[in-house]
Design a protein around this motif. Sequence first.
Motif, PDB file in Angstrom:
ATOM      1  N   LEU A   6       0.836  -1.197   0.000  1.00  0.00           N
ATOM      2  CA  LEU A   6       0.000   0.000   0.000  1.00  0.00           C
ATOM      3  C   LEU A   6       0.874   1.252   0.000  1.00  0.00           C
ATOM      4  CD1 LEU A   6      -2.844   1.201   0.117  1.00  0.00           C
ATOM      5  CD2 LEU A   6      -2.726   1.038   2.613  1.00  0.00           C
ATOM      6  N   SER A   7       1.911   1.243   0.809  1.00  0.00           N
ATOM      7  CA  SER A   7       2.839   2.365   0.864  1.00  0.00           C
ATOM      8  C   SER A   7       3.536   2.574  -0.475  1.00  0.00           C
ATOM      9  CB  SER A   7       3.868   2.139   1.971  1.00  0.00           C
ATOM     10  OG  SER A   7       4.804   3.185   1.994  1.00  0.00           O
ATOM     11  N   GLU A  17       4.177   5.615  -5.562  1.00  0.00           N
ATOM     12  CA  GLU A  17       4.165   5.605  -7.021  1.00  0.00           C
ATOM     13  C   GLU A  17       3.114   6.575  -7.554  1.00  0.00           C
ATOM     14  OE1 GLU A  17       5.321   4.981 -10.764  1.00  0.00           O
ATOM     15  OE2 GLU A  17       6.337   4.204  -8.980  1.00  0.00           O
ATOM     16  N   GLY A  18       1.955   6.591  -6.919  1.00  0.00           N
ATOM     17  CA  GLY A  18       0.913   7.532  -7.313  1.00  0.00           C
ATOM     18  C   GLY A  18       1.344   8.969  -7.123  1.00  0.00           C
ATOM     19  N   PHE A  19       2.038   9.235  -6.041  1.00  0.00           N
ATOM     20  CA  PHE A  19       2.542  10.582  -5.776  1.00  0.00           C
ATOM     21  C   PHE A  19       3.554  10.981  -6.842  1.00  0.00           C
ATOM     22  CE2 PHE A  19       5.812  13.337  -3.921  1.00  0.00           C
ATOM     23  CZ  PHE A  19       5.037  14.427  -3.596  1.00  0.00           C
ATOM     24  N   GLN A  45       5.066  14.201 -11.491  1.00  0.00           N
ATOM     25  CA  GLN A  45       5.577  14.302 -12.855  1.00  0.00           C
ATOM     26  C   GLN A  45       4.536  14.921 -13.792  1.00  0.00           C
ATOM     27  OE1 GLN A  45       8.633  13.819 -14.016  1.00  0.00           O
ATOM     28  NE2 GLN A  45       9.309  13.323 -11.956  1.00  0.00           N
ATOM     29  N   LYS A  46       3.298  14.552 -13.602  1.00  0.00           N
ATOM     30  CA  LYS A  46       2.211  15.106 -14.422  1.00  0.00           C
ATOM     31  C   LYS A  46       2.095  16.613 -14.199  1.00  0.00           C
ATOM     32  CE  LYS A  46      -1.788  14.454 -16.688  1.00  0.00           C
ATOM     33  NZ  LYS A  46      -1.763  14.473 -18.116  1.00  0.00           N
TER      34      LYS A  46
END
Length: 82
Positions: free
Chosen positions: A11-12, A17-19, A24-25
Amino acid sequence: MQLSAIYEQKLSEAKQEGFRHGFQKGIQTERRQVIENILQVRFGASDVELSVIIDTLLLLTPQEYIPLLLQLSREELLERFR
């Protein structure tokens, strides 16, 4: 208990990875806005021809694309990045 630790680790990792992806986006969006603003200030309202070269310019670093945007003419930019 082992399963819970693995779950928490995964989960961490997913959150990190989402962050990173979101970060980057955000950088990419900001760079696109900078390029669009420079083109608009230099050449007036953005047109289809200029908007086509933005994705190619985004492949460069800011140190590479900013001088080009400030120094090259509209025609030179289009010729170089089409």
